[in-house]
Design a protein around this motif. Sequence first.
Motif, PDB file in Angstrom:
ATOM      1  N   LEU A 251      39.806  30.872  10.592  1.00 24.07           N
ATOM      2  CA  LEU A 251      38.772  30.766  11.629  1.00 24.07           C
ATOM      3  C   LEU A 251      38.380  32.127  12.185  1.00 24.07           C
ATOM      4  N   GLY A 252      39.311  33.058  12.222  1.00 25.31           N
ATOM      5  CA  GLY A 252      39.006  34.396  12.712  1.00 25.31           C
ATOM      6  C   GLY A 252      38.496  34.371  14.134  1.00 25.31           C
ATOM      7  N   THR A 253      37.311  34.921  14.356  1.00 25.22           N
ATOM      8  CA  THR A 253      36.754  35.032  15.704  1.00 25.22           C
ATOM      9  C   THR A 253      35.892  33.835  16.093  1.00 25.22           C
ATOM     10  N   ARG A 254      35.809  32.818  15.253  1.00 25.86           N
ATOM     11  CA  ARG A 254      35.023  31.639  15.605  1.00 25.86           C
ATOM     12  C   ARG A 254      35.582  31.007  16.879  1.00 25.86           C
ATOM     13  N   GLN A 255      34.730  30.736  17.806  1.00 25.88           N
ATOM     14  CA  GLN A 255      35.141  30.108  19.065  1.00 25.88           C
ATOM     15  C   GLN A 255      34.889  28.603  18.960  1.00 25.88           C
ATOM     16  N   ILE A 256      35.788  27.927  18.250  1.00 25.30           N
ATOM     17  CA  ILE A 256      35.635  26.487  18.031  1.00 25.30           C
ATOM     18  C   ILE A 256      36.962  25.789  18.316  1.00 25.30           C
TER      19      ILE A 256
ATOM     20  N   ALA B  46      45.098  28.182   9.506  1.00 32.50           N
ATOM     21  CA  ALA B  46      43.823  27.811  10.128  1.00 32.50           C
ATOM     22  C   ALA B  46      43.317  28.909  11.046  1.00 32.50           C
ATOM     23  N   GLN B  47      44.207  29.480  11.852  1.00 36.63           N
ATOM     24  CA  GLN B  47      43.796  30.517  12.796  1.00 36.63           C
ATOM     25  C   GLN B  47      43.256  31.747  12.072  1.00 36.63           C
ATOM     26  N   ILE B  48      43.896  32.118  10.966  1.00 37.09           N
ATOM     27  CA  ILE B  48      43.435  33.276  10.198  1.00 37.09           C
ATOM     28  C   ILE B  48      42.072  32.989   9.574  1.00 37.09           C
TER      29      ILE B  48
END
Length: 212
Positions: free
Chosen positions: A66-71, A62-64
């Motif tokens: 999402l990348g730079t999304r701030q959610i 999930a973290q990969i």
Amino acid sequence: MVLYVVRHGETDWNKVKRVQGHTDIPLNEYGRHLARETAKGLKETRIDLAITSPLIRAKETAQIILGTRQIPLLEDPRIKEIGFGEYEGVSCNGEDPVSRAFRLFFNAPGEYIAPKGAETIEELYERTGDFLKELCEKEEWQQKNILISTHGAAMTALLNRIRGSLSVESFWQEKVPPNCSVTTVQIENGVPCIVRENEIFYKEKVRQWNTV
């Protein structure tokens, strides 16, 4: 509400076909590559929040993605993998009695007997069904796009419920979702519907994990 349901990337135990279950095995580099390719495929997709199994292989996937999304990234134990108890760490390819007994989980799930400390398929259906029901009823999320990062059996249980099939005997009717495959689910008026299933964003040949 739109759900993007993804199975985690590959782990070393996936690669050698060892039973994972609740054992907290991280992604290997190939698994991270699959997640990065999936992230590219979903780069232009709006994601408002993410829910992950607390196991590291799903959370890192999930973290990969999402990348730079701030959610928000929420953890929910109801979508962790089915627990295999004493079978965890067993080789799926072994010819010993324990390995043969475990293979029923894939080859004949209606005959599979959960060992000590394990969950049954019925129990997996119950907790993943409770998770799905809560999502469908959550009014404040009805206009959101949500990434769900989970596991092969847990994902299958969720999708089978949406299909309206809770048969244990035909649990694997669609086989194991490939690593980092994405299934899109639309929820309208509390009713979920599968829109696209097992979408792949990487070029490598898909490795089938199950033994059937």
